[in-house]
Design an enzyme around this catalytic site. Sequence first.
Site, PDB file in Angstrom:
ATOM      1  N   SER A   1      -0.719  11.185   1.834  1.00 29.11           N
ATOM      2  CA  SER A   1      -0.776   9.921   1.085  1.00 29.11           C
ATOM      3  C   SER A   1      -1.702   9.988  -0.127  1.00 29.11           C
ATOM      4  CB  SER A   1      -1.225   8.784   2.014  1.00 29.11           C
ATOM      5  OG  SER A   1      -0.698   7.553   1.576  1.00 29.11           O
TER       6      SER A   1
ATOM      7  N   GLY B   1       0.818  -1.205   0.000  1.00 31.77           N
ATOM      8  CA  GLY B   1       0.000   0.000   0.000  1.00 31.77           C
ATOM      9  C   GLY B   1       0.854   1.257   0.000  1.00 31.77           C
ATOM     10  N   SER B   2       0.405   2.247   0.730  1.00 26.97           N
ATOM     11  CA  SER B   2       1.050   3.562   0.679  1.00 26.97           C
ATOM     12  C   SER B   2       2.448   3.599   1.282  1.00 26.97           C
ATOM     13  CB  SER B   2       0.162   4.600   1.380  1.00 26.97           C
ATOM     14  OG  SER B   2      -1.024   4.813   0.631  1.00 26.97           O
ATOM     15  N   THR B   3       2.841   2.586   2.044  1.00 29.44           N
ATOM     16  CA  THR B   3       4.220   2.582   2.544  1.00 29.44           C
ATOM     17  C   THR B   3       5.214   2.469   1.391  1.00 29.44           C
ATOM     18  OG1 THR B   3       4.198   0.170   2.907  1.00 29.44           O
ATOM     19  CG2 THR B   3       3.569   1.579   4.768  1.00 29.44           C
TER      20      THR B   3
END
Length: 489
Positions: free
Chosen positions: A273, A215-217
Site C-alpha cells: 500500500s 483510503g487505500s482501498t
Amino acid sequence: MTRYIRHAAVFCALLLTALLVNAARIQVFQAQRYDDSPANRRAVIAQYGQPRGDILVGGRPITGSLDTREQLRHERTYGNGPLYAPVTGFASQKYGTSLLERAEDPVLSGTDPMLTPLQLWSDLTRARNPGGDVATTLNEAAQKAAYAGLGARKGAVAAIEPATGRILALVSTPSYDPAVLSGNGPEVTDAWARLNGDREQPMLNRAVRQTYPPGSTFKVVTAAAALDAGVVTDLDEPTDSPDPYTLPGTTTSLTNESDGCEDAPLRMAFVWSCNTVFARLGVQVGLADMAATAQAFGFNDTELRIPFSVVPSTFDTSVDRAQLALSSIGQYNTRATPLQMAMVAAAVANGGQVRAPYLVDRTTTARGTTLMTPGPRPVRQAMRPMTAERLRELMRDVVEKGTGRKAAIPGAVVGGKTGTAQHGVGNSGIPYAWFVSWAQGARDMEPKVAVAVVVEDGSLDRDHITGGGMAAPIARAVMKAVLTTPRTG
C-alpha cells in the site's frame, strides 16, 4: 286534489334528483379531495385494519403484525430488529415508513394493483387486498456474521454476489429496534426523540447512506485505471516512483507507512500500500481517465436504488494535479459508501463487470404467487477483463503475503485490499479501518462473494488502527458464511 299530488310528486322527484347529483358529485368528482383530507381517518384505519405483509430472509419472515384491538389495529413487529434494521427500516403509525418498508409499501400494505385480479371491482368496492410479501436476497448467516463481527464498534458491512449483484449482507452499527417506533403512543414519541438525539446516530444506515474516505482501498480503482491506460504494463517492473513524493505544483511531500516504496513495482506497491506510487500513478493516468474509471465502477452515480436510494459515492472531477494525486489514494474529496466499495471488489471478481446491486429477490401475494422478480440487471464494464485478472492476482497477494492475511480462509481463494483512511481537520479524527475483498470456494466456478467493511472507531490508539487488523477478520467471517451456506432466496 290530483294537481297537488302531481306537484308534490314532481317536487319529490326534483329532490331525489338533487340528492343523486350531490351524491355523485361527492363520490365521483370530489372523492379524491375527501380521501386526501387530513381529517379523514378512514384510510389510516383501513391501512392498519389488516396485518401488513412480511419481509423475508431465506424464506422466513423477519417481520410480523400485532393485533392491538385498538382503532389502528395492527402494529408492525420485528424479529431480531437491530440485525435487520438497515434493510427493513421502520413502519410506524406515527412517523411513516423508511428503507424497504417504504420502497415496497404498496405490496406490503396491500395497495399494489398487481395484488388483485379484478382491479375495477376493487376500485368500486374499495376493498383492500391482503398485504403481499417481499423476499430479500440476504444470506442470513452472512448478515449475522457481519453484525457479530462489528459488535459494539461503529461501522458498516456490505456483501454482494459478484455475478448477479444480489446483496447478501447489509449491516450498520450501532443499530436500533424498529419495533419501538411501530405504534402511536407517547412511548413512540419518546423513542423517536431519543433515537434522533443520539450522537451515535443508530438510525443512520452507514452501509448505503454514509460516505467515507476509502483510503487505500481506492487503490484498486487507481490500479485498474493505470493498467487500462497502459501506464503500467508489467506488474513487476519498477515504477520510477520517488519516496517521498512531492505533490505536483506544491512543496508538500507525501510519504509512506512502510519502507521499500521507492521505485516499487505495482505488485509490491499494491501489497504494501505505497501511497507515493499510487499518487504518482493517478497523476500519470490523468484526471479524465481516472474520473472515467471511477465512474465506471459506480462513483458519482446519483440514481442508484436497491430499491431504496443510495447516497452517491464521489470522485471529484474538477481537481488540480496535486489534488488528483491525493484523490487517487482515496483521500481529498474521494468518498465512498461501503456498498460502493463492495461493488469495486465485485467488479474485480466478475471479470471487470459491475452488476447493479439489488436487495429484493421477488415480491409475492399472501398466498405465495410471484408478482415480480428483478429480471436482468444492468451491466457496466469497469475495466478490461485482463485488467481484472491482474487485479485478482494482486488482491490474492495482499491476503497471502501482505497486510490482509487475517482474511485468509483455508481451502478458498481470497483476494483483498486493506485501507486506513485519515479524516477530520488536519487528519485529527480517529482513522477509519477498511477492508474490501472477494472469495471463491474450492468447488465454485467463480467468486461467490465480495465484501466491504469499514470500522469507524476501531481503537483509541491511532497506531493500532489498520484495515488488516480490524476490518479483515470481519470480512473473513462474512465470506466464510457465504461459502459454507447454500444460496438463499
